[in-house]
Scaffold this active site. Structure first.
Site, mmCIF file in Angstrom:
data_model
loop_
_atom_site.group_PDB
_atom_site.id
_atom_site.type_symbol
_atom_site.label_atom_id
_atom_site.label_comp_id
_atom_site.label_asym_id
_atom_site.label_seq_id
_atom_site.Cartn_x
_atom_site.Cartn_y
_atom_site.Cartn_z
ATOM 1 N N GLY A 55 11.415 89.182 -3.511
ATOM 2 C CA GLY A 55 10.424 88.742 -4.098
ATOM 3 C C GLY A 55 10.362 89.052 -5.619
ATOM 4 C CG HIS A 58 10.059 93.629 -7.266
ATOM 5 N ND1 HIS A 58 8.590 94.354 -6.787
ATOM 6 C CD2 HIS A 58 9.988 92.922 -6.177
ATOM 7 C CE1 HIS A 58 8.316 94.102 -5.656
ATOM 8 N NE2 HIS A 58 9.165 93.262 -5.150
ATOM 9 C CE LYS A 106 13.652 94.951 -3.164
ATOM 10 N NZ LYS A 106 14.427 93.704 -3.576
ATOM 11 C CG HIS A 220 6.024 94.147 -1.557
ATOM 12 N ND1 HIS A 220 7.056 95.082 -0.848
ATOM 13 C CD2 HIS A 220 6.887 93.209 -2.319
ATOM 14 C CE1 HIS A 220 8.147 94.608 -1.159
ATOM 15 N NE2 HIS A 220 8.293 93.558 -1.879
ATOM 16 C CG ASP A 399 -6.257 110.033 -33.209
ATOM 17 O OD1 ASP A 399 -7.040 109.415 -34.007
ATOM 18 O OD2 ASP A 399 -5.253 110.243 -33.617
ATOM 19 C CB SER A 440 -4.820 110.556 -41.740
ATOM 20 O OG SER A 440 -5.876 110.007 -40.936
ATOM 21 C CG ASP A 552 -15.244 106.698 -41.674
ATOM 22 O OD1 ASP A 552 -14.259 106.097 -41.042
ATOM 23 O OD2 ASP A 552 -15.218 107.829 -42.085
#
Length: 569
Positions: A55, A58, A106, A220, A399, A440, A552
């Site tokens: 199928g 994959h 498979k 699957h 972050d 930064s 900010d």
């Protein structure tokens, strides 16, 4: 669920057309979803053909492994559906010669039935055919007999070995024999963090809780053998390897190859962490990892998660894995670096070991007070992590909260004897932030603190006015480094007003405490005013007007620690 497709009914054909377009040594059969090598010799001169498929969904399997030294043809069914017998027949007839064909299948009922029937039909036509079934899923060791286990990502290793053996000119019996040896010495197992979404369905196949994962899944979109709570990458890797070692008898002195496979939406960052964990565990058991590969080799559409495959290896099998191939998706030789760590980093520079005057100054009450203030600021930043992350997610990469938390933790980790003088204390804080904060923010804060430290060199007890001058010099250093000015929607929009307010209030004859209170108000006002500013620097500038309406994050972070210092000024 959003998908980058045109028509759900056309995804397989259009996917194959896109794959072949970037693989000059392949071609697509006009009336079947079959990718073949385009450099085939005349039928009488052909070597053993190696075919596989199944199928779709994959990718890069199976079409990505068509090429010299790997698959001769790949047959694609609909998403998660076995290809038809007719498609498999077309593939075998197109690429095979008198040397015959090996079908690598498979272990799923549809694949076995359709490949098996096609094999019978072409044998009747005089084409020699062998079938090798891969059943490498060790997660099913306590669920079904060994011969009924699923075939998953380890199948790709069998493709490589068999393709290299065929390219070397070995007869069909030998190629099939080597493929069976590989399949018999292979184990795989996977973990999923969530489901996948079929293009024709448009919603996930199952739903996991925020802290749940599936262990021992297939390819699957089905659920695993069991559901458990999410744990660390190391623990998950160890769980899989311990299961495989018990099932396939991997142990001290064995030689193996390792395949770390992403299931579709697992980023390379996470796969590399899993690779590190797997190699560490195997090496600790005395198992020699001769080759290792990390990437997405056999996926389940967009499923998040990974699988590990281990295969016992000998010199003959290793040489086949090392043999060249033109297959687009094969990543190369997979050499393992056994010298992964460089020499010890150089010692701290004299700048970090001393104050800017080149000698340590005797600890004083002022230095102790600076440490109290630094800890208060650190605590404020740590407490603000969630709020800063949310703000930064609006206009940045999300972050900032974690960066400020790391900075706060780095300050808290500084020993008391680092606070030797005002200048030495500021230098210690600057260097700690430089090491702790990526992106930064780290360079900006480090530059500011180090500039202020130099401004106060050889001054064991600065006056409030001298502190104000040091503060202003720090702000100017940050502005010079990043190029930001007032109104650019950056941390400067909180720093500059605070420094100016502190300096002016002192000049007006107000106390240090009163002056700093005015600095706090100025910083908070400046941060709030960034809501209406169009960003002109940094990642937020890419958003333009879309960033307007939220303050900010960098400016808000400044107002947090400036406010925290109010109690110690």
């Amino acid at each position: 669920m959003k998908k980058l497709i045109n028509d759900p009914k056309a995804v397989v054909r259009e996917m194959l057309e896109g794959t072949v377009a970037l693989s000059p040594n392949t071609a697509l059969i006009a009336d079947e979803n079959v990718v073949i090598r385009s450099d085939l010799l005349a039928a009488p001169d052909r070597k053993v053909a190696v075919l596989s498929g199944g199928g779709s969904g994959h990718e890069p399997a199976h079409a990505g492994y068509v090429g010299t030294g790997m698959l001769t043809a790949a047959v694609a069914g609909d998403v998660f559906t076995s290809p038809s017998t007719d498609a498999i027949l077309s593939a075998i007839r197109t690429v095979s010669g008198p040397a015959g064909a090996l079908l690598i299948v498979k272990n799923y009922t549809g694949d076995r039935l359709n490949f098996g029937l096609a094999a019978e039909l072409v044998r009747a036509e005089g084409i020699p055919v062998e079938i090798v079934v891969v059943a490498d899923d060790v997660a099913l060791r306590d669920t079904v007999p060994k011969e009924r286990r699923r075939g998953i990502a380890g199948t790709v290793l069998v493709h490589k070995l068999a393709g290299a053996a065929a390219e070397a000119g070995l007869p069909l019996e030998d190629v099939a024999g080597l493929a069976r040896v590989a399949a018999d010495n292979l184990g795989s197992m996977g973990v999923s963090l969530g489901s996948c979404t079929l293009p024709a369905v448009g919603k996930p196949g199952f739903v996991l809780g925020a802290d749940e994962i599936e262990v021992g899944l297939g390819i699957h979109g089905e659920q695993g053998v069991r559901r458990m709570a999410l744990t660390s990458a190391d623990n998950l890797s160890n769980l899989i390897l311990e299961t495989m070692a018990a099932d396939r008898a991997f142990g001290e002195g064995d030689r193996v190859v390792l395949l770390v496979n992403g299931l579709g939406s697992t980023p390379p960052l996470e796969l590399s962490i899993i690779t590190r964990a797997a190699l560490s565990w195997l090496e600790a058991q005395g198992i020699s990892v001769e080759r290792a590969w990390t990437g997405t080799f056999l996926s389940a559409l967009d499923m998040p998660g990974f699988s590990l495959s281990l295969m016992h290896i000998n010199d003959e099998l290793l040489s086949l894995l090392d043999a060249p191939t033109t297959a687009l998706a094969w990543p190369g030789r997979g050499l393992v670096n056994n010298n992964r760590f460089a020499a010890k980093a150089a010692d701290k520079s004299s700048v970090e070991q001393t104050s800017t005057s080149g000698h340590r100054v005797t600890s004083s009450a002022a230095s102790a007070r600076i440490r109290v203030g630094a800890l208060a600021a650190a605590d404020a930043l740590i407490a603000a992590e969630e709020a800063l992350t949310e703000l930064d997610s609006v206009a940045g990469d999300g972050d900032l909260g974690s960066s400020m938390k790391r900075g706060g933790e780095a300050i808290r980790a500084l020993p008391a004897d680092e606070f030797t003088s005002p200048a030495g204390s500021l230098a210690a804080i600057g260097n700690a932030l430089r090491r702790a904060i990526a992106g930064s923010s780290g360079p900006f804060y480090a530059t500011g603190f180090l500039r202020a430290s130099r401004h106060l060199a050889d001054n064991p007890l600065p006056s409030p006015e001298e502190w104000a001058e040091a503060f202003s010099s720090a702000v100017q250093a940050i502005s010079d480094l990043g190029g930001a000015k007032l109104g650019d929607r950056t941390m400067i929009d909180a720093l500059q007003p605070a420094a100016d307010a502190f300096t002016k209030a002192l000049a007006d004859g107000k106390s240090a405490t009163q002056s700093w209170s005015e600095a706090v108000v100025a910083a908070e006002t400046g941060a709030e005013e960034t809501k209406t500013m169009r960003p002109r620097l940094g990642r937020a500038s890419y958003l333009g007007e879309r960033a307007v309406g939220s303050p900010d994050g960098g400016a808000v972070a400044v107002s947090c620690w400036i406010k925290a210092l109010k109690t110690v000024i």
